[in-house]
Design a protein around this motif. Structure first.
Motif, PDB file in Angstrom:
ATOM      1  N   PRO A 253      24.874  61.544  15.343  1.00 46.54           N
ATOM      2  CA  PRO A 253      26.148  59.948  14.730  1.00 46.54           C
ATOM      3  C   PRO A 253      27.321  60.817  15.074  1.00 46.54           C
ATOM      4  CG  PRO A 253      24.278  61.685  12.522  1.00 46.54           C
ATOM      5  CD  PRO A 253      23.919  62.195  14.045  1.00 46.54           C
TER       6      PRO A 253
ATOM      7  N   SER B 113      21.827  59.428  14.699  1.00 42.68           N
ATOM      8  CA  SER B 113      22.607  58.548  14.690  1.00 42.68           C
ATOM      9  C   SER B 113      21.467  56.780  14.793  1.00 42.68           C
ATOM     10  CB  SER B 113      22.880  58.268  16.465  1.00 42.68           C
ATOM     11  OG  SER B 113      23.498  57.366  16.574  1.00 42.68           O
ATOM     12  N   GLU B 114      21.841  55.870  14.260  1.00 46.18           N
ATOM     13  CA  GLU B 114      21.316  54.261  14.098  1.00 46.18           C
ATOM     14  C   GLU B 114      21.788  53.839  15.451  1.00 46.18           C
ATOM     15  OE1 GLU B 114      22.675  52.904  10.099  1.00 46.18           O
ATOM     16  OE2 GLU B 114      22.349  54.566   9.211  1.00 46.18           O
TER      17      GLU B 114
END
Length: 301
Positions: free
Chosen positions: A121, A136-137
């Protein structure tokens, strides 16, 4: 030793081939272009067409290790259709290799695959080591997560699996560096956003050496492919301008402006990942370019 390399004709792949030959390692490689097929004593090409599930299985003959570098570039506008290509060029190719190994009962001891630090992220304060479990999105986080899962499927076939999470690759004739310095040559260079975002970089020569070191030392698990001294975007920009002897007079480029130009891909310029190289150094790997300025002087000097 004979190693099969996917993506051998790409920017990093070509450097890995050079390093393999310097170390006396024979190379088999896969290519989607019949014009790039070559047959030499230590360098032999085989055709594949992953879109149509075609592969010359003789590529595996005599091979004990695979270096997996295949994947469509992420430096191209991320339309919905191109996002699918980015993902499937990494996951479907792994599946095709696995199915072929299984079908013809080849024995592969180790697979060393490219991965990316985009799985971590974005953060200005975190210092990421390989045991970090947060993902991480972003689209890139999803791609890397699925890519690594696809590569792990070599394990049931009896292979050790290593994944090297690559940072910003600095090279003379490709990748991000020529694009970063292009405006500087016209006196129009500038950092992006706050300029505080971390850039964990690596010289392409060190990265190639790391992949070859990984097969020679039977790496297994996750490793970060970054130099020991990450810098922020301001430092990267200033160092490149200094090496080129060019002034930096423009204000930093705001995020919204780059979003208008690049669309969703603009996050490549603004994501911040400060990533540790301690694990590979602990394995005995030595960096030729541990600091940014000597790396830039080598590539831009």
């Amino acid at each position: 030793m004979t190693v099969l390399i996917t993506g051998a004709t790409g920017l990093i792949g070509q450097e890995i081939v050079k390093k393999c030959h310097a170390e006396g390692i024979n190379v088999h490689y896969l290519t989607t272009s019949k014009s790039k097929l070559d047959t030499e004593p230590n360098y032999k090409g085989f055709y594949w067409d992953p879109d149509n599930n075609e592969i010359d299985h003789h590529c595996f003959e005599g091979v004990t290790k695979i270096i997996n570098m295949v994947g469509a570039t992420i430096s191209k506008r991320w339309t919905d259709s191109y996002k699918k290509i980015i993902l499937e060029s990494r996951t479907k190719t792994a599946q095709l290799l696995q199915d072929t190994i299984k079908k013809h009962s080849y024995k592969i001891d180790q697979v060393v695959s490219a991965s990316a630090i985009g799985i971590y992220p974005t953060s200005l304060i975190n210092y990421y080591e390989e045991d970090n479990t947060e993902i991480s999105e972003t689209f890139l986080g999803k791609v890397v997560h699925e890519w690594e899962a696809a590569v792990d499927d070599f394990r049931p076939l009896g292979a050790n699996v290593a994944k090297i999470r690559i940072g910003l690759v600095l090279a003379e004739d490709g990748g991000a560096l020529p694009e970063i310095v292009k405006p500087m040559k016209f006196g129009a260079g500038a950092a992006f956003g706050s300029g505080k975002q971390w850039q964990s970089w690596i010289h392409v020569e060190d990265l190639a050496a790391l992949f070859v070191f990984a097969i020679q030392n039977n790496f297994e698990g996750v490793y970060n492919g970054v130099a020991p001294n990450p810098v922020n975007n301001n430092e990267l920009t200033k160092s490149a301008a200094s090496v080129l002897n060019k002034p930096l007079i423009l204000p930093n480029i705001p995020k919204f402006a780059m979003k208008l130009v690049l669309g969703e891909m603009h996050i490549l310029l603004f994501e911040s990942q400060r990533v540790s190289s301690q694990k590979v150094e602990g394995e005995g790997f030595g960096f030729k370019y541990a600091n940014l300025r000597p790396a830039l002087q080598d590539l831009l000097g």
